[in-house]
Design a protein around this motif. Structure first.
Motif, PDB file in Angstrom:
ATOM      1  N   UNK A 111      48.439  72.331 117.806  1.00  0.00           N
ATOM      2  CA  UNK A 111      47.906  73.674 117.577  1.00  0.00           C
ATOM      3  C   UNK A 111      48.644  74.384 116.453  1.00  0.00           C
ATOM      4  N   UNK A 112      49.966  74.250 116.396  1.00  0.00           N
ATOM      5  CA  UNK A 112      50.724  74.873 115.313  1.00  0.00           C
ATOM      6  C   UNK A 112      50.286  74.285 113.973  1.00  0.00           C
ATOM      7  N   UNK A 113      50.143  72.968 113.907  1.00  0.00           N
ATOM      8  CA  UNK A 113      49.753  72.308 112.662  1.00  0.00           C
ATOM      9  C   UNK A 113      48.328  72.678 112.263  1.00  0.00           C
ATOM     10  N   UNK A 114      47.414  72.653 113.223  1.00  0.00           N
ATOM     11  CA  UNK A 114      46.023  73.023 112.927  1.00  0.00           C
ATOM     12  C   UNK A 114      45.927  74.482 112.496  1.00  0.00           C
ATOM     13  N   UNK A 115      46.703  75.346 113.127  1.00  0.00           N
ATOM     14  CA  UNK A 115      46.667  76.772 112.794  1.00  0.00           C
ATOM     15  C   UNK A 115      47.172  77.046 111.389  1.00  0.00           C
ATOM     16  N   UNK A 116      48.009  76.140 110.871  1.00  0.00           N
ATOM     17  CA  UNK A 116      48.509  76.266 109.499  1.00  0.00           C
ATOM     18  C   UNK A 116      47.468  75.788 108.480  1.00  0.00           C
TER      19      UNK A 116
END
Length: 136
Positions: A111-116
């Protein structure tokens, strides 16, 4: 990434609706601070019991699909088999991928990576790297 590009969607597939929702809530909280990628929990059966529901998984994947791909993280056993079956039968959105990653740590990392704004391959790799997180 500019604000107009779609984010990778993420689906958390668990045998328990409560577990899937709790992991989703934790991931959202840790990814906060900017736009958060679409995330859905698909836990338990349609009747609210323990188990896996293909219908809930498909609905969750469709809900988070923005055209950049969908990463599905599954907890164990039949949830993994159900996602594999849905992929083989092409019932999930184009670009959907089952991610081989630890459920909680992988969900947060994905989620952190996708949100970036990262592409699907980077989201998948980031979640898989969570296997390397050492606690001692």
């Amino acid at each position: 990434m500019s604000g107009s590009e779609p984010l990778v969607g993420i689906v958390l597939v668990s045998h328990s609706a409560r577990v899937a929702e709790a992991v989703a809530d934790l991931a959202r909280g840790l990814a906060a601070g900017g736009p958060v990628a679409p995330l859905a929990a698909a836990g338990g059966t349609a009747e609210g019991g323990l188990g896996t529901s293909a219908d809930l998984i498909v609905a969750a994947a469709m809900a988070v699909d923005r055209g950049a791909g969908v990463a599905l993280l599954a907890d164990l056993g039949s949830s993994v088999l159900t996602v594999k079956s849905l992929l083989a039968e092409e019932e999930l959105p184009a670009g959907a991928r089952l991610v081989d990653a630890p459920f909680l740590e992988g969900a947060v990392s994905a989620l952190v990576t996708a949100s970036a704004g990262a592409p699907l391959e980077a989201v998948v790799a980031s979640a898989a790297e969570a296997y390397g997180y050492r606690k001692a």
